[in-house]
Design an enzyme around this catalytic site. Structure first.
Site, mmCIF file in Angstrom:
data_model
loop_
_atom_site.group_PDB
_atom_site.id
_atom_site.type_symbol
_atom_site.label_atom_id
_atom_site.label_comp_id
_atom_site.label_asym_id
_atom_site.label_seq_id
_atom_site.Cartn_x
_atom_site.Cartn_y
_atom_site.Cartn_z
ATOM 1 C CG ASP A 597 -50.939 -81.618 -15.711
ATOM 2 O OD1 ASP A 597 -50.183 -81.026 -16.495
ATOM 3 O OD2 ASP A 597 -51.917 -81.076 -15.152
ATOM 4 C CG PHE A 683 -45.866 -70.909 -10.331
ATOM 5 C CD1 PHE A 683 -44.683 -70.735 -11.033
ATOM 6 C CD2 PHE A 683 -46.215 -72.191 -9.948
ATOM 7 C CE1 PHE A 683 -43.870 -71.815 -11.340
ATOM 8 C CE2 PHE A 683 -45.402 -73.278 -10.248
ATOM 9 C CZ PHE A 683 -44.228 -73.085 -10.946
ATOM 10 C CG ASP A 687 -54.691 -74.476 -17.778
ATOM 11 O OD1 ASP A 687 -54.455 -73.381 -17.234
ATOM 12 O OD2 ASP A 687 -55.317 -75.390 -17.210
#
Length: 763
Positions: A597, A683, A687
């Site tokens: 990220d 949404f 993962d």
């Protein structure tokens, strides 16, 4: 120094600064100065210095623990030790011409399915030899010799026990991707290097540099490649880095002689010619060819080569430091009376990763040859540290620590903990009982007089400082704060210089090889400022091959907007979906992908350790954020829950290594279609889905945890976090867990324990 509690600390007899070592025979000073009777261990000054030492030492230790990488080459008990000559290694390059060379990782010459690919430079290191039982501190000065499809590599290896150069040899049968170390080809009583190997008259010869012996020797192979015999001493001259080439009906010998008084180190070239490599040799009319700026490349830097009929010589640029870079020269004129060459660009850009690149500090030797296939191959040495780096770091670290000590004394004087700087009892005129001869010498000696004056002036500094910087004023607070800040910075610098190795964040070997990975992150326009910082930092990590930015929403930036040391590719998506994170991408050229990220900042060393672990188990998800999924009903909880129960069965893919082909295909399979739809509806949970799919495909462990030294979530600073409401975020994930368990089976029984690794990286 005032080690007692009294601020005065002076006596009528000599104005001594009042501290002495405690003695049972003498418990007081003359003239009633009883404050100096306290034991020095109980004094306020000693307490102040002890406190300063503990605080600054703790800061330095914490800085070393969190910010500095250990010397990853230090795992070899005899080889790969820190060396003032450097940490040289050897890489392989390929190209259609000698002026279009690319590193081996860019051409994917080895795609072994059992390990991470591509193989990356350097391909031969000190570890290669040390693992084979030949302890080496570095390898440098490589020369290739080809026999059909077999490549032999000769190079200098610095013996870690004798601390001198020997000639090692390795062999490759897969175009230079992997090398088998065969042994030591030449071992003399003196230093040898620069093993120039060539054919002549049906025999194989080697002409190493052995200037310490004071002569140039020619060896002939009797059992290639490990047994050689002295064929002839061709010149009684200590030439360094010499080669012999045939040209225009003659043999030409190029070398440098730095033994003369008027010669400049690395700045002189000599040329000799003969009808045979065995001599006799005649000097060129214009010898020495160069005796000028050492950065001009006069000293040879490898084997010359011929391309399109032109002869090219490689020289070393030693202007900034020994072996800083190579220069290539096209020889325009070469006769017995004339010599002319002009510099030409080689066409290879220096790495922008600095010391994190294996050759980021120096490269000083290149051997480029054309294979029977027409392809060009080159071996090139490189180093991530400068010559004398260890000594330089120690000196700078020592100076930094001394400066910290001076600042501690300065702060102590401001706050009143230190009353003076130099006790007068340390000065020559106050050293106690001396002979009359010594006393007469002292009184007449100018140095003694100046020293007494210096002591007196230094002892007035405390009172002057306190008079100028009065207590409880803004000026005093500002000076104190600034001084303490500078002391902390200098302390950290000192620790970095002394303890922190070369300053490079080095990659980790696995099975004797390095590799590369693609860094992939998913973001959108509101997080652009964060992304720029992210790219600048991670692009400098040693093993990052490319950065792929998955752009989900907004106007995408340009690749040129980023300060990156590696290529940046922006993949613009039509739909804003978290499933895009694992989209099949044929443009990715590495097996390993680090899904990270854009709001997570970690050290390059943490990233490199994770990559090392993933290469052990490329079928697993290897990452930095563990979770334990258990309970009835299933509930999503943070890392504390996993720690409490001493185990984990999920790794968040917001910071994890995965297989670019296997994992992506699995995520986009028909089986995963219902899971992907759930990800789009929430949404969230992409993962989690990847973990379930991975676990469902294997009965063996499928996740592996690596603990980072530290990690910062920058989204908390910028307030652009995707999941700002933690409780709501966890509720959604708990729903995902229950649904995915129905679809793909439970994870509860797949628990892995912390502290399973022998290296302690998962503690």
């Amino acid at each position: 120094m005032q080690m007692g509690s009294s601020p005065s600390g002076s006596s009528a007899g000599g104005g001594r600064c009042g501290w002495r070592w405690h003695s049972s025979k003498s418990n007081s000073l003359k003239n009633g100065n009883n404050d100096c009777n306290e034991k020095w261990v109980l004094s306020s000054t000693f307490a102040y210095f002890l406190f300063s030492f503990v605080v600054l030492g703790s800061i330095g230790g914490l800085y070393a623990r969190l910010m500095l990488t250990a010397n990853v080459r230090g795992g070899f008990s005899l080889g790969c030790q820190e060396d003032n000559e450097g940490s040289w290694a050897i890489g392989v390059f390929y190209g259609d011409s000698p002026f279009s060379l690319k590193p081996i990782e860019d051409v994917n010459v080895w795609r072994d399915k059992s390990a991470a690919w591509p193989v990356a430079n350097p391909v031969v290191t000190c570890a290669s030899l040390s693992d084979a039982g030949f302890p080496s501190n570095f390898v440098a000065g490589p020369f290739l010799y080809t026999q059909g499809d077999i490549l032999y590599l000769f190079y200098e290896t610095k013996n870690s026990i004798k601390m001198q150069g020997e000639i090692g040899v390795s062999r490759s049968i897969d175009k230079g991707a992997t090398w088998q170390h065969l042994g030591i080809a030449l071992n003399e009583d003196w230093h040898v290097s620069y093993p120039y190997v060539f054919d002549y008259d049906g025999s194989i010869y080697m002409m190493p540099e052995g200037s310490w012996k004071g002569e140039l020797r020619l060896y002939r192979a009797i059992e290639f490649p490990l047994k050689w015999t002295l064929d002839k001493i061709i010149m009684k001259k200590p030439l360094v880095d010499s080669f012999i080439i045939p040209r225009e009906g003659k043999f030409w010998l190029f070398g440098s002689d730095h033994s003369g008084i008027s010669t400049q180190s690395n700045g002189q070239l000599e040329i000799w010619y003969s009808s045979s490599p065995r001599g006799p040799w005649k000097p060129h009319k214009k010898n020495p060819i160069f005796n000028t700026d050492e950065s001009m490349g006069a000293r040879n830097g490898g084997r010359p080569f011929v391309y399109n009929g032109n002869l090219y010589r490689i020289g070393q640029d030693c202007g900034e430091t020994y072996g800083r870079r190579i220069r290539v020269f096209r020889v325009e004129v070469l006769t017995t009376e004339e010599f002319k060459e002009v510099e030409v660009p080689l066409g290879i850009e220096e790495s922008s990763k600095g010391r994190n690149a294996w050759n980021g500090a120096r490269n000083h030797h290149l051997d480029v040859q054309q294979l029977s296939s027409g392809e060009w191959i080159a071996v090139w040495d490189g180093d991530r540290v400068l010559s004398g780096d260890a000594n330089r770091r120690f000196i700078l670290g020592f100076v930094s620590v001394l400066a910290v000590a001076g600042l501690v004394v300065f702060v102590g004087m401001i706050v009143g903990a230190v009353r003076c700087i130099v006790p007068l009892s340390w000065c020559l005129h106050d050293m106690g009982k001396r002979s009359g001869v010594f006393l007469a010498w002292e009184r007449s000696n100018l140095l003694s007089s100046k020293l007494r004056l210096l002591c007196s002036r230094l002892n007035k500094m405390s009172s002057i400082l306190r008079a100028r910087i009065r207590p409880n004023t803004c000026t005093r607070i500002f000076v104190l704060a600034l001084t303490i800040l500078v002391a902390v910075v200098l302390m950290c610098d000192g620790v970095a210089y002394i303890y922190g190795g070369s300053g490079a964040q080095e990659p980790y070997l696995f099975n004797g090889h390095y590799s590369k990975f693609t860094l992939l992150t998913m973001t959108y326009d509101a997080r652009l400022w964060n992304l720029k910082m992210y790219v600048k930092h991670y692009s400098r990590c040693s093993s990052v091959h490319e950065i792929v930015i998955v752009w989900n929403k907004g106007i995408p930036p340009k690749s040129s907007d980023f300060d990156s040391a590696v290529p940046v590719r922006i993949r613009v998506e039509k739909q804003n979906s978290l499933n895009n994170r694992f989209k099949i991408d044929s443009s990715i050229k590495t097996r390993a992908v680090l899904e990270l990220d854009d709001d997570i900042m970690m050290t390059c060393d943490d990233i490199e350790r994770g990559f090392r672990v993933w290469r052990e188990h490329p079928d697993r998800i290897v990452g930095f954020y563990p979770r334990l999924i258990n309970g009835s009903p299933l509930k999503y909880r943070g890392e504390k829950h996993a720690r409490k129960h001493d185990g984990y069965n999920m790794i968040l893919t917001g910071a994890a290594f995965i297989d670019s082909q296997l994992a992506f295909k699995r995520y986009w399979s028909k089986e995963a279609e219902v899971g992907r739809a759930l990800v789009d509806s929430y949404f969230n949970c992409e993962d989690v889905l990847m973990n379930y799919l991975n676990a469902n495909a294997s009965s063996s462990p499928v996740v592996e945890y690596v603990k980072p030294a530290w990690a910062i979530d920058t989204s908390k600073i910028s307030a652009v976090a995707i999941s700002r409401n933690t409780q709501a975020h966890y509720r959604v994930r708990s729903n995902c867990l229950r649904k995915f368990s129905d679809f793909y089976g439970s994870l509860a029984h797949r628990k892995s324990d912390f502290s399973r690794r022998k290296d302690g990286w998962d503690v």
